[in-house]
Design a protein around this motif. Structure first.
Motif, short mmCIF file in Angstrom:
data_model
loop_
_atom_site.label_atom_id
_atom_site.label_comp_id
_atom_site.label_asym_id
_atom_site.label_seq_id
_atom_site.Cartn_x
_atom_site.Cartn_y
_atom_site.Cartn_z
N HIS A 166 0.83 -1.20 0.00
CA HIS A 166 0.00 0.00 0.00
C HIS A 166 0.87 1.25 0.00
CE1 HIS A 166 -3.66 -2.26 0.68
NE2 HIS A 166 -3.04 -2.93 1.63
N GLU A 167 0.40 2.27 -0.72
CA GLU A 167 1.07 3.57 -0.68
C GLU A 167 0.55 4.35 0.52
OE1 GLU A 167 0.89 3.23 -5.34
OE2 GLU A 167 -0.61 2.88 -3.82
N PRO A 201 -7.02 10.13 -6.75
CA PRO A 201 -5.69 10.53 -7.20
C PRO A 201 -4.76 9.34 -7.51
CG PRO A 201 -6.33 11.81 -5.29
CD PRO A 201 -7.36 10.73 -5.46
N ARG A 202 -4.93 8.25 -6.78
CA ARG A 202 -4.11 7.05 -7.03
C ARG A 202 -4.42 6.48 -8.40
NH1 ARG A 202 -4.77 1.46 -5.81
NH2 ARG A 202 -2.77 0.44 -5.50
N GLN A 203 -5.70 6.40 -8.74
CA GLN A 203 -6.10 5.90 -10.06
C GLN A 203 -5.59 6.82 -11.17
OE1 GLN A 203 -10.37 5.52 -9.77
NE2 GLN A 203 -10.24 3.38 -9.16
N VAL A 204 -5.64 8.11 -10.94
CA VAL A 204 -5.13 9.07 -11.93
C VAL A 204 -3.64 8.85 -12.14
CG1 VAL A 204 -4.67 11.53 -12.40
CG2 VAL A 204 -6.89 10.82 -11.47
N ALA A 205 -2.90 8.68 -11.04
CA ALA A 205 -1.45 8.47 -11.15
C ALA A 205 -1.14 7.23 -11.97
CB ALA A 205 -0.83 8.35 -9.75
N TYR A 206 -1.79 6.12 -11.68
CA TYR A 206 -1.52 4.89 -12.40
C TYR A 206 -2.01 4.93 -13.84
CZ TYR A 206 0.46 2.62 -8.37
OH TYR A 206 1.29 2.30 -7.32
N PHE A 207 -3.12 5.59 -14.08
CA PHE A 207 -3.63 5.72 -15.45
C PHE A 207 -2.65 6.51 -16.31
CE2 PHE A 207 -6.06 7.72 -18.83
CZ PHE A 207 -6.81 6.67 -19.33
N GLU A 236 7.75 2.06 -7.45
CA GLU A 236 8.40 1.85 -6.15
C GLU A 236 8.23 3.01 -5.19
OE1 GLU A 236 12.47 0.67 -6.83
OE2 GLU A 236 11.86 -1.14 -7.90
N THR A 237 7.72 4.15 -5.66
CA THR A 237 7.51 5.31 -4.79
C THR A 237 6.35 5.03 -3.85
OG1 THR A 237 8.34 6.78 -6.51
CG2 THR A 237 7.03 7.79 -4.76
N ASP A 238 6.63 5.03 -2.54
CA ASP A 238 5.65 4.63 -1.54
C ASP A 238 4.62 5.70 -1.18
OD1 ASP A 238 6.58 2.02 -1.17
OD2 ASP A 238 8.13 2.69 0.22
N VAL A 239 4.97 6.97 -1.35
CA VAL A 239 4.07 8.06 -0.96
C VAL A 239 3.35 8.58 -2.20
CG1 VAL A 239 3.94 10.35 0.12
CG2 VAL A 239 5.59 8.66 0.97
N ARG A 252 6.16 13.61 -8.98
CA ARG A 252 7.12 13.13 -9.99
C ARG A 252 6.46 13.08 -11.37
NH1 ARG A 252 11.40 13.04 -12.65
NH2 ARG A 252 12.41 11.07 -13.08
N LEU A 253 5.21 12.62 -11.42
CA LEU A 253 4.48 12.59 -12.69
C LEU A 253 4.25 13.99 -13.24
CD1 LEU A 253 1.98 9.70 -12.02
CD2 LEU A 253 3.52 9.85 -13.99
N VAL A 254 3.93 14.94 -12.37
CA VAL A 254 3.76 16.33 -12.81
C VAL A 254 5.06 16.83 -13.43
CG1 VAL A 254 3.49 18.71 -11.96
CG2 VAL A 254 1.86 16.94 -11.25
N GLU A 255 6.20 16.56 -12.78
CA GLU A 255 7.50 16.98 -13.31
C GLU A 255 7.78 16.32 -14.67
OE1 GLU A 255 10.15 15.78 -10.20
OE2 GLU A 255 9.42 17.33 -8.82
N LEU A 256 7.52 15.02 -14.77
CA LEU A 256 7.76 14.30 -16.02
C LEU A 256 6.90 14.83 -17.16
CD1 LEU A 256 7.95 10.70 -14.53
CD2 LEU A 256 9.82 11.86 -15.72
#
Length: 182
Positions: free
Chosen positions: A63-64, A107-113, A130-133, A140-144
């Motif tokens: 779990h995150e 937000p978790r679903q958005v991140a993985y999608f 691997e990012t737990d938080v 990180r996704l916003v930066e990418l």
């Protein structure tokens, strides 16, 4: 695994992965196999209970750390906005993905999608997994996506300017030839 390893063993695998369900398997004429897999949960590999004829290990759900605060919602919104701007610039991404991500409230679903649809190198995908938080994953996704958007927008600008210069040069050449003919 970190690379395509023939006959991978326990030491060749990452400690965090994704448990999934295989929905479809197709064997191509060249012998390769294509799978359609739905990710179910993020898992941590425990002890290996079998290595032959295939690897088998105990796994546990990883779990995150999830927050429901304002910052998480702001990161989710920023990520959706960047995704909305990026999709039209990435040829291989259908525009329907924008509507799909906008319907996701979690937000978790958005991140993985987003992480699963945007073109990212394998090591970056693993880093995200691997990012737990969750907030760190979203950040990180916003930066990418900001970086990818900047690169693609600059590429489009350069292409448009080059095309404009070439068109202008071609017009000038055509006019010079007309004057010479006169």
């Amino acid at each position: 695994t970190s690379d395509a390893v023939e006959n991978a063993g326990p030491d060749d695998l990452h400690g965090i992965g994704t448990a999934g369900v295989i929905h479809q398997m197709v064997r191509a004429p060249d012998g390769t196999i294509r799978l359609m897999i739905q990710g179910i949960d993020r898992v941590r590999i425990g002890t290996f209970v079998q290595t032959e004829p295939y690897l088998k290990a105990n796994v546990s759900v990883a779990h995150e750390t999830v927050s429901t605060g304002v910052e998480t919602q702001a990161l989710r919104r920023a990520l959706v906005d960047l995704f909305r701007r990026l999709v039209p610039l990435v040829e291989e991404l259908p525009n329907e993905l924008v509507g799909a991500v906008e319907t996701l409230e979690d937000p978790r679903q958005v991140a993985y999608f987003v992480a699963s649809t945007v073109p990212l190198p394998g090591p970056v995908r693993q880093e995200l997994l691997e990012t737990d938080v969750l907030d760190a994953k979203l950040q990180r996704l916003v930066e990418l996506l900001q970086h990818e958007l900047a690169v693609r927008e600059l590429g489009q600008k350069i292409t448009a300017e080059t095309r404009e210069r070439m068109t202008k040069a071609q017009r000038e050449y055509f006019l010079r030839e007309q004057l010479r003919a006169i």
